[in-house]
Write a protein that holds these residues in place. Structure first.
Motif, PDB file in Angstrom:
ATOM      1  N   ILE A 282       0.829  -1.208   0.000  1.00 47.47           N
ATOM      2  CA  ILE A 282       0.000   0.000   0.000  1.00 47.47           C
ATOM      3  C   ILE A 282       0.864   1.259   0.000  1.00 47.47           C
ATOM      4  O   ILE A 282       0.660   2.183  -0.797  1.00 47.47           O
ATOM      5  CB  ILE A 282      -0.958  -0.013   1.216  1.00 47.47           C
ATOM      6  CG1 ILE A 282      -1.979  -1.146   1.069  1.00 47.47           C
ATOM      7  CG2 ILE A 282      -1.662   1.337   1.366  1.00 47.47           C
ATOM      8  CD1 ILE A 282      -2.723  -1.458   2.356  1.00 47.47           C
ATOM      9  N   ASP A 307      -6.157  -3.541   5.872  1.00 48.45           N
ATOM     10  CA  ASP A 307      -5.236  -3.365   4.748  1.00 48.45           C
ATOM     11  C   ASP A 307      -5.399  -4.428   3.665  1.00 48.45           C
ATOM     12  O   ASP A 307      -4.825  -4.294   2.576  1.00 48.45           O
ATOM     13  CB  ASP A 307      -3.787  -3.397   5.248  1.00 48.45           C
ATOM     14  CG  ASP A 307      -3.391  -2.126   5.971  1.00 48.45           C
ATOM     15  OD1 ASP A 307      -4.132  -1.129   5.863  1.00 48.45           O
ATOM     16  OD2 ASP A 307      -2.345  -2.143   6.655  1.00 48.45           O
ATOM     17  N   ARG A 309      -7.505  -5.157   1.496  1.00 51.98           N
ATOM     18  CA  ARG A 309      -8.053  -4.808   0.186  1.00 51.98           C
ATOM     19  C   ARG A 309      -7.812  -3.335  -0.181  1.00 51.98           C
ATOM     20  O   ARG A 309      -8.453  -2.817  -1.103  1.00 51.98           O
ATOM     21  CB  ARG A 309      -9.548  -5.117   0.156  1.00 51.98           C
ATOM     22  CG  ARG A 309      -9.860  -6.586   0.408  1.00 51.98           C
ATOM     23  CD  ARG A 309     -11.332  -6.805   0.699  1.00 51.98           C
ATOM     24  NE  ARG A 309     -12.174  -6.629  -0.452  1.00 51.98           N
ATOM     25  CZ  ARG A 309     -12.533  -7.587  -1.308  1.00 51.98           C
ATOM     26  NH1 ARG A 309     -12.115  -8.829  -1.110  1.00 51.98           N
ATOM     27  NH2 ARG A 309     -13.313  -7.344  -2.338  1.00 51.98           N
ATOM     28  N   ARG A 310      -6.899  -2.674   0.521  1.00 53.39           N
ATOM     29  CA  ARG A 310      -6.654  -1.250   0.253  1.00 53.39           C
ATOM     30  C   ARG A 310      -5.575  -1.021  -0.799  1.00 53.39           C
ATOM     31  O   ARG A 310      -5.213   0.129  -1.092  1.00 53.39           O
ATOM     32  CB  ARG A 310      -6.241  -0.543   1.549  1.00 53.39           C
ATOM     33  CG  ARG A 310      -7.388  -0.344   2.548  1.00 53.39           C
ATOM     34  CD  ARG A 310      -6.886   0.304   3.826  1.00 53.39           C
ATOM     35  NE  ARG A 310      -6.067   1.480   3.547  1.00 53.39           N
ATOM     36  CZ  ARG A 310      -5.024   1.870   4.258  1.00 53.39           C
ATOM     37  NH1 ARG A 310      -4.631   1.146   5.297  1.00 53.39           N
ATOM     38  NH2 ARG A 310      -4.353   2.953   3.942  1.00 53.39           N
ATOM     39  N   HIS A 311      -5.069  -2.061  -1.379  1.00 50.84           N
ATOM     40  CA  HIS A 311      -3.955  -1.970  -2.322  1.00 50.84           C
ATOM     41  C   HIS A 311      -4.420  -1.548  -3.722  1.00 50.84           C
ATOM     42  O   HIS A 311      -5.627  -1.439  -3.990  1.00 50.84           O
ATOM     43  CB  HIS A 311      -3.252  -3.333  -2.408  1.00 50.84           C
ATOM     44  CG  HIS A 311      -4.175  -4.442  -2.804  1.00 50.84           C
ATOM     45  ND1 HIS A 311      -4.585  -4.638  -4.106  1.00 50.84           N
ATOM     46  CD2 HIS A 311      -4.795  -5.404  -2.070  1.00 50.84           C
ATOM     47  CE1 HIS A 311      -5.396  -5.673  -4.164  1.00 50.84           C
ATOM     48  NE2 HIS A 311      -5.550  -6.160  -2.936  1.00 50.84           N
ATOM     49  N   GLN A 312      -3.432  -1.343  -4.610  1.00 55.56           N
ATOM     50  CA  GLN A 312      -3.703  -0.999  -6.006  1.00 55.56           C
ATOM     51  C   GLN A 312      -3.188  -2.085  -6.951  1.00 55.56           C
ATOM     52  O   GLN A 312      -2.910  -1.826  -8.124  1.00 55.56           O
ATOM     53  CB  GLN A 312      -3.043   0.338  -6.349  1.00 55.56           C
ATOM     54  CG  GLN A 312      -3.522   1.492  -5.488  1.00 55.56           C
ATOM     55  CD  GLN A 312      -2.781   2.781  -5.807  1.00 55.56           C
ATOM     56  OE1 GLN A 312      -2.492   3.098  -6.960  1.00 55.56           O
ATOM     57  NE2 GLN A 312      -2.452   3.545  -4.765  1.00 55.56           N
TER      58      GLN A 312
END
Length: 599
Positions: A282, A307, A309-312
């Motif tokens: 992230i 965290d 699923r907060r990634h790109q």
């Protein structure tokens, strides 16, 4: 699958295949364009773009090239020349890739040594490297202290960030010294070198014995790096997260190539940490990460976090993602695409699962079978050799029939086989007279099956599959079933010998969590597995030893067998009369070996 889904699948496959083949189209064994030329070409194109992020430090392409040139200048100062070897004994760090790239600029091969090795294994790898110099750090130097006297030649150790005093065989390697020029060595210094010459030695993981040094030519390194740059659709906006060791091909070539050949950024961590993984991804706005083996399982076993699923991320690529983890991993962490691939460091068989079919390691659709030089041949697990017909040739497997994967050896980039530094070991991997007299094929040592749609699925390593009660038992398939039992964090399955009984009985080493209960395991396995595949013995293990690429080392487990005198932790036996696992005592061990039970 309805017709529209089928068409979409073929489009994804053909798109991925076309990108990959286009990326490697110019690789030629007789070309003088080497892997370091690929790197320099990227530097010239993306000079001031961030190439590497490591422990808070950022390096541009220009800065990485300057580091590589300083390593070349160091090698020049030592009188090293094309054809010489240097051993690299380092953890993941900013200097790692520049070190071997710089050496290749002078035609010098780097032997990439696993920095976790100690003792006899480390001595073996240094000995067969044929290197006279070792580039290392303080920890690496400390690991060599007890083995130096036993090495067949005197080595000079060059320490980055040296804290040890200099001595006859150890020296500080100061990469900021004005004596080490940051300018590129003249390209004429590698005149006469071809892509078929050795660039690197990458060692096998040593799951069943001492590692072997696989010869990685410039051509083969280019094949790894360019094909993954193409297969992943990498571009200058991508940031690839790599926690895998750079001394192995998946992280060190596939991951590095995806990042550095297309202007992207390699976000490098010293080693894998499940607790820091998503935070790093992230914080650094990573778009891809490269995985291997059990890494994804370790992530799934972590407690849920905001965290997750907060990634790109747009893609995870790698190999060894087991089927029972795949869908849970992808759903929980919302990773849009997973691209599994198959390949071995030393071999010529490679394939991609471009369309993300869960569990598949690659695909060759029936309409393209003739265009790919990989086949599955029928295999006898007792003799550990392919089955031959009356004509002396191997027999091909039918749909969903397990067999050994073999690859046709030809003198071109995609099918070349360079083998190991040990010529005898190289020859043992060649299978002759397979489909016609006089042909030669590389033996992968892997059993696979291929379904009617062309998807390949891993079954087991040769030697891991064993026979019990006249049936073949796949350790991988049994381990997958055991891993689904509540409270099992890890499971490694293997066969053990019982006196006066043919075949090998199944045994599983299990790392349990708090919810694991041995009392229900037997009933669970009775429901999930045929009788011949159910492990007769269970060994509780606080941790199962793995290699640097998370492959299980079974050699010690097999050697211990089921003898409780050799095992500190609890061992259980599937008592046939009671239909449950009971504690295995020394007296019961003797009873089993005497043949008292009908197993």
């Amino acid at each position: 699958m309805d017709p529209l889904q089928g068409i979409a699948r073929e489009i994804r496959f053909l798109d991925g295949l076309a990108r990959t083949l286009w990326s490697v189209r110019k690789i030629d064994p007789d070309s003088d364009f080497l892997v370091c030329d690929d790197f320099e070409e990227a530097v010239d194109t993306f000079a001031d773009h961030t190439a590497l992020v490591f422990e808070g430090e950022r390096y541009t392409y220009r800065q990485l090239d300057a580091l590589a040139n300083r390593f070349a200048a160091w090698a020049d100062a030592q009188g090293l020349k094309a054809g010489d070897n240097v051993a690299l004994l380092l953890p993941n760090r900013a200097e790692y890739v520049p070190a071997w790239v710089g050496l290749t600029k002078l035609g010098i091969a780097a032997a990439l040594i696993n920095n976790n090795l100690t003792g006899a294994a480390l001595a073996h790898c240094l000995s067969i490297s044929n290197a006279s110099h070792v580039i290392t750090d303080n920890e690496g130097l400390a690991a060599t202290e007890t083995i130096r006297a036993g090495l067949p030649r005197v080595l000079s150790y060059w320490i980055i960030d040296a804290e040890f005093p200099t001595a006859n065989d150890r020296h500080a390697l100061d990469l900021k010294s004005p004596k080490l020029a940051p300018e590129r060595p003249l390209r004429s210094r590698r005149t006469g070198l071809k892509a078929r010459d050795v660039a690197l030695y990458i060692y096998t993981s040593g799951t069943t014995g001492m590692p072997k040094a696989a010869k990685i030519t410039h051509m083969r390194a280019q094949l790894y790096m360019r094909s993954f740059a193409g297969a992943t659709k990498a571009n200058a906006e991508d940031k690839i997260y790599c926690v895998l060791p750079l001394y192995h091909a998946t992280g060190g070539l596939c991951g590095v190539g995806s990042a550095l050949l297309r202007g992207g950024t390699l976000v490098l961590r010293r080693k894998f940490s499940a607790t820091h993984f998503w935070g790093d991804v992230i914080e650094n706005e990573c778009t891809m990460f490269v995985y291997i083996g059990e890494l994804c399982r370790y992530l799934v076993n972590q407690d849920p976090s905001p965290d997750d699923r907060r990634h790109q991320l747009r893609l995870a690529f790698g190999n060894g993602l087991r089927p029972e983890v795949w869908e849970e991993f992808q759903a929980r962490f919302n990773v849009p695409r997973v691209m599994e691939f198959y390949g071995s460091t030393e071999g010529n068989v490679s394939m991609f699962n471009f369309d993300g079919q869960p569990g598949a390691i690659g695909r060759v659709p029936p309409y393209l079978q003739r265009n790919f030089a990989v086949r599955l041949v029928k295999f006898d697990v007792e003799t550990e050799m392919p089955v031959r017909g009356e004509d002396g040739l191997c027999q091909l497997c039918g749909p969903d029939e397990p067999g050994e994967a073999v690859g046709l050896i030809k003198d071109d980039a995609r099918h070349n086989y360079t083998g190991y530094a040990d010529k005898a070991a190289s020859e043992r991997k060649i299978l002759r007279d397979v489909l016609e007299k006089g042909d030669a094929w590389f033996r992968t040592g892997d059993l696979m099956r291929q379904d009617k749609d062309g998807y390949f699925y891993f079954v087991d390593r040769i030697g891991d599959t064993f026979r019990w009660k006249g049936e073949n038992v796949s350790t991988t398939e049994v381990a997958e079933v055991i891993s689904r039992y509540p409270g099992v964090d890890e499971a490694s399955v293997y066969g053990v010998k019982i006196d006066r009984i043919d075949g090998r009985a199944g045994m599983a080493a299990i790392t349990p969590s708090e919810e694991f209960k041995i009392e229900g395991l037997r009933d669970y396995l009775t429901r999930e597995l045929p009788s011949y595949a159910r492990p007769l013995f269970i060994r509780i293990a606080p941790a199962i030893e793995t290699t640097g690429t998370f492959k299980y080392r079974k050699v010690d487990l097999v050697r211990d067998g089921f003898d409780p005198a050799k095992i500190e932790q609890a061992v259980y036996f599937a008592q046939p009369d009671e239909q449950r696992y009971i504690s295995l005592t020394p007296a019961l061990y003797v009873h089993i070996q005497s043949g008292a039970f009908k197993l």
